[in-house]
Design a protein around this motif. Sequence first.
Motif, PDB file in Angstrom:
ATOM      1  N   SER A  67      71.211 -26.820  41.147  1.00  0.00           N
ATOM      2  CA  SER A  67      71.210 -27.894  40.129  1.00  0.00           C
ATOM      3  C   SER A  67      69.832 -28.511  39.958  1.00  0.00           C
ATOM      4  O   SER A  67      69.686 -29.730  39.772  1.00  0.00           O
ATOM      5  N   GLU A 110      66.641 -28.358  37.483  1.00  0.00           N
ATOM      6  CA  GLU A 110      66.311 -27.918  36.124  1.00  0.00           C
ATOM      7  C   GLU A 110      64.938 -27.248  36.098  1.00  0.00           C
ATOM      8  O   GLU A 110      63.922 -27.870  36.460  1.00  0.00           O
ATOM      9  N   ASN A 160      64.773 -18.812  38.758  1.00  0.00           N
ATOM     10  CA  ASN A 160      65.612 -19.615  37.864  1.00  0.00           C
ATOM     11  C   ASN A 160      67.078 -19.580  38.291  1.00  0.00           C
ATOM     12  O   ASN A 160      67.784 -20.600  38.239  1.00  0.00           O
ATOM     13  N   ASN A 219      69.148 -22.934  39.366  1.00  0.00           N
ATOM     14  CA  ASN A 219      70.409 -23.317  38.720  1.00  0.00           C
ATOM     15  C   ASN A 219      71.524 -23.501  39.739  1.00  0.00           C
ATOM     16  O   ASN A 219      72.348 -24.407  39.624  1.00  0.00           O
TER      17      ASN A 219
END
Length: 296
Positions: A83, A85, A76, A80
């Motif tokens: 960019s 999701e 995760n 992030n």
Amino acid sequence: MSLEPAMTTPDVLRVEVLSEALPYIQRFRGRRVVIKYGGAAMVREDLRDAVFRDVALLASVGVEPVVVHGGGPEINQWLNRLSIEPVFQEGLRVTCPDTMDVVEMVLVGRVNKQIVNGLNRVGGRAVGLSGADGGLVQARTHGDGSLGLVGDVAQVDPSVIIPLLDQGYIPVISSVAPNHEGQPYNINADTVAGELAAAMDAEKLILLTDTPGILRDRDDPESLIDQLSLSEARELINDGVVAGGMVPKTECCIRALAQGVRAAHILDGRVPHSLLLEVFTNSGIGTMVLGSRQQG
């Protein structure tokens, strides 16, 4: 004046612990134990070090541990940064090709080597692998394919890791594996651990989680069920006692036991040294599900 040597209470406790562990060390020497490593035990530094020491100790007394890992939090973080999701459905990560690139990079290239380095630092002899190495795991598409490159285990061939275990190495396996065409898939680490334990005829499957184990009342930690039979585990799922994220973990244990693994354990990885408490003490910790060969 007494000439007897003085022994402090901590010394006595250490000797008692070693004495209690002896029959378990003798029993499990030369036996294979598959450990799914994840949750808080992977994130918190103090718990990481405790797990590394536990696994290294198991190997040093003749147990043959195999570590299978995921790495959701770090995946995760990198998504992030790029960019992308993170998207989840039914507890599984929807894995588009871009996400799969990140999953493979993080699990195979970073997390796997961090675990290997951690084990080696405390005296273990760890070797990092993925499902692709030596044809260890072959994947197939999960369900109808709506989750993208999320896979199930189609086949396991543990022959690549048997010589490593025979030489005292600790295989550390990331839950990424290709299908028959070579396309990498993201597979749930619990699933890989369970299927690998079955293919290796393991003595134990151990899942480190962020819960005390299977609870009769999910809101009451005191309702821990310390031991279950295979049929009782199935009934708890059917009755809705086991629900949410505990369902796939319990089903993983059931599948492994049905294929010959002798016992499966769901342990609270937030408890330091939970591995040793389960394997080498009388009281144990967490929930143990027994296979048919261990019942009666």
